[in-house]
Design an enzyme around this catalytic site. Structure first.
Site, short mmCIF file in Angstrom:
data_model
loop_
_atom_site.label_atom_id
_atom_site.label_comp_id
_atom_site.label_asym_id
_atom_site.label_seq_id
_atom_site.Cartn_x
_atom_site.Cartn_y
_atom_site.Cartn_z
N ARG A 174 -8.32 -4.42 -2.20
CA ARG A 174 -7.44 -3.77 -2.68
C ARG A 174 -8.22 -3.06 -4.40
O ARG A 174 -8.35 -4.03 -5.36
CB ARG A 174 -6.39 -3.92 -3.13
CG ARG A 174 -5.33 -2.97 -3.63
CD ARG A 174 -3.55 -3.60 -4.33
NE ARG A 174 -3.59 -4.12 -3.41
CZ ARG A 174 -2.48 -3.70 -2.23
NH1 ARG A 174 -2.46 -2.80 -2.42
NH2 ARG A 174 -2.21 -4.67 -0.87
N CYS A 199 1.17 -1.65 0.20
CA CYS A 199 -0.31 -0.28 0.01
C CYS A 199 0.91 1.42 0.00
O CYS A 199 0.44 1.96 -0.67
CB CYS A 199 -0.88 0.03 1.06
SG CYS A 199 -2.33 -1.19 1.16
#
Length: 211
Positions: A119, A44
């Protein structure tokens, strides 16, 4: 869970830039909402740096960017500070601090990992319509240039009533040309090869007007 072609659900969200109402906050503009599993995680972090790198380019395309995860706002702020201090990157776009309500509405919680958002990427047009949805596994970071390419392509598609080929604007067959919609009657089909470059009447292409 919303699908492609649906209106983006109306919601009020807490972000690192304050309260926002979506999609009203970006009415008349494109926006990308992307969710990440958690703050202070390696994949991330690389994605945030990559998104920030293209953020000025997206804004030139009249497109905004919003991040989201099920984390408290102070966690977002601390993580953003860490990225700036350690990676020399200032995160300029807002990040939603979700309690789980937004993630549930958008279908971002996987039953196997109920504490993390998946995601995902939602591409929303100026009318608040969801035009694309992308999902990635936790172990695979997103291809950020592809997301920018989608915005560029959608803008041409909407402005000119055409379609974009594979890998546009670097297609193996027609380069940076766009695809003309197939003819819907015999007379138009017969004229197509006179009007455009074609492999056949149903596969014709031309340069984009902006070229």
């Amino acid at each position: 869970m919303p699908l492609i072609g649906d209106k983006f659900p109306e919601m009020e969200v807490q972000t690192t830039h304050g309260l926002m109402k979506l999609p009203a906050e970006f009415k008349g503009r494109w926006f990308i909402l992307f969710s990440h599993p958690a703050d202070f995680t390696p994949v991330c972090t690389t994605e945030f740096v990559a998104f920030q790198e293209v953020y000025p380019e997206l804004r030139e395309l009249d497109c905004e960017l919003v991040g989201l995860s099920v984390d408290q706002v102070f966690s977002h702020i601390k993580w953003i500070e860490w990225i700036e201090e350690n990676l020399d990157t200032e995160i300029e776009f807002p990040v939603i601090a979700d309690t789980g309500r937004v993630a549930d509405t958008l279908g971002l919680i996987h039953p196997a990992r109920p504490t993390n958002t998946v995601r995902a990427v939602f591409v929303v047009d100026p009318e608040g319509i969801i035009r694309a949805i992308l999902y990635y596994p936790q172990e695979l970071g997103r291809n950020i240039p592809e997301i920018v390419r989608m915005i560029r392509a959608f803008r041409v598609i909407d402005a000119e009533g055409v379609a974009a080929p594979a890998n546009w604007p670097d297609n193996q067959l027609i380069g940076d040309h766009v695809i003309v919609p197939p003819a819907s009657d015999i007379e138009t089909a017969r004229k197509r090869k006179e009007e455009y470059e074609c492999y056949d009447w149903w596969l014709c292409h031309r340069s984009a007007s902006g070229d």
